[in-house]
Design an enzyme around this catalytic site. Structure first.
Site: not given
Ligand code: EPU
Length: 422
Positions: A22, A121, A126, A310, A402
């Site tokens: 992604k 978010c 961010r 992540d 997502r």
């Protein structure tokens, strides 16, 4: 309202084909805006963030056609012969923060862009200051007003020296895209070194951009030439591969991953071994065999080649059932421990103090109703649910759409008892 019903306690076993990344695909699709020629991107995973990027390109006048080219992937043809200076409103930029990194491409191509501020978010504030400062170094004039970012470069961008305060992935990509069409040489110092940056460099080179240095702290781009088209397949998704590897370890299973790049996963695999998993493999194949119960393991998130933020939540899920105490430090996104509250509902002993989580392993987790607040948090709750006793109900599973293409089907093939309701 949709939810996932997960019946835990079974070791997962079988094979998984890893999708394309992604976080490589999104900047590469944005990079299609820098050339008037057609580009074809293959193996693009079927994900909501990809749909948002396609909508962005169409809003700007680009033509996009998608054809299925795999179980969970598509080949996307993008043609941006002429682009319009359309306004990109809240509706798009709030759906996906990465909308910001089309700024560089548009400034280079049409000299203007107006987009709604993407804002913070759930994982953190961010800010986008480094994106804006970087593009200002290439001559962009940027104002922020009424929630919008307005940028222009009437005479075109010009090459310049950019010193990033931090090796931001998105800011590095944004400046690379701007520099691709800027007159003269741009150097980016303290650039991010993630594999996705190297992939973007490879794609830009295929378009005809002279760019070197991706994967190191200094990237040099000689912009301004006539650019062509390209046919390109992005790199495999190291975070999807890592997520399945942790899933194998957390359920005491045996999972073989196909189509991964193990060298992009070195630190993740090393930490899995510390936690007691057996890792073996050759070429693009990897096999992970989970321990009966994981051992403790400390980790600290850092920019690549450090431990990826992540993957932090997924490891936290694994460590909840470990035989000792683990200390996890998050240095990149300040809110990435929110998932700890959900783990506690499942019986985990996790204490969060600012940027540290102290995980005292418990022998078992028990199923509960939990809410995944963001993509990686939701993935971590799927891991926790599959390694817990009894039923877990995951609310808001749409976050998973997502970033994990064909997740339900892939889990089903591994023998997971999981279904989506609604
Ligand atoms: N930052 C600033 N100012 C900026 C830009 C970043 O202060 O102008 C800060 C951020 O707030 C953060 C740090 O710098 O504290 C690093 O952020 P970075 O810019 O590197 O992240 P990003 O480009 O916004 C990408 C991935 C994220 C991944 C991070 C870190 C994409 C589309 N997104 O985000 O992926 O967590 O790099 O590796 O590439 C995900 O896939 O779940 C995801 C969130």
């Amino acid at each position: 309202m949709s939810r996932l019903l997960i019946e835990g306690g079974q070791p997962l076993a079988g094979e998984v084909e890893i999708s394309r990344a992604k976080n490589a695909v999104l900047p590469i699709l944005a990079a299609c805006l820098v050339t008037p020629e057609e580009c074809e991107i293959r193996g693009v995973p079927l994900l909501r963030d990809v749909e948002v990027m396609i909508s962005l390109i169409r809003t700007l006048g680009g033509k996009v056609e998608a054809q299925p080219d795999g179980d969970f992937s598509q080949s996307i043809r993008v043609s941006c012969r002429s682009l319009e200076p359309a306004e990109l409103g809240d509706g798009l930029t709030r759906q996906m923060r990465s909308s910001i990194f089309i700024m560089g491409a548009l400034l280079g191509r049409i000299g203007q862009v107006r987009l709604a501020h993407p804002g913070g978010c759930t994982i953190g504030h961010r800010p986008v200051n480094m994106h804006l400062e970087g593009l200002r170094c290439l001559g962009a004039e940027i104002e922020e007003e009424h929630g919008f970012i307005m940028a222009q470069a009437p005479g075109g961008l010009t090459g310049g020296k950019v010193h990033l305060d931090y090796p931001s992935v998105g800011a590095t990509e944004n400046v690379m895209l701007g520099a691709a069409l800027a007159r003269g040489v741009t150097t980016i110092h303290n650039a991010a070194k993630e594999p996705e940056i190297v992939d973007l460099q490879r794609f830009l080179r295929q378009l005809g951009v002279r760019v070197v240095g991706a994967g190191t702290g200094t990237i040099r781009i000689e912009g301004g030439g006539d650019l062509g088209g390209a046919v390109y397949t992005p790199i495999p998704d190291r975070i999807e591969a890592g997520t399945f590897a942790v899933l194998a370890a957390a359920t005491g299973g045996r999972v073989r991953l196909y189509g991964a790049h193990p060298h992009h996963l070195e630190v993740v695999l090393a930490k899995l071994q510390v936690a007691g998993a057996q890792v073996s493999g050759r070429g693009s194949q990897l096999e992970i065999v989970g321990p009966r119960r994981p051992g403790p393991c400390d980790l600290k998130t850092q920019p690549y080649p450090g431990f990826p933020t992540d993957m932090q939540n997924q490891f936290l899920a694994l460590l909840c059932r470990s035989t000792g105490i683990s200390i996890v430090k998050e240095t990149i996104f300040e809110n990435r421990f929110k998932v700890a509250d959900e783990f506690r509902r499942m019986g985990a002993d996790v204490r969060v103090e600012d940027r540290l989580a102290i995980v005292r392993g418990v022998p078992r987790l028990t199923g509960a109703t939990v809410d995944g607040d963001d993509l990686r948090g939701a993935a971590a709750l799927v891991i926790a649910g599959l390694s817990a006793e009894g039923e877990t109900v995951l609310e808001s599973p749409e976050h998973l759409d997502r970033g994990y293409a064909g997740l339900m089907e892939k889990l089903d093939r591994l023998g997971a008892s999981i279904r989506r309701d609604g």
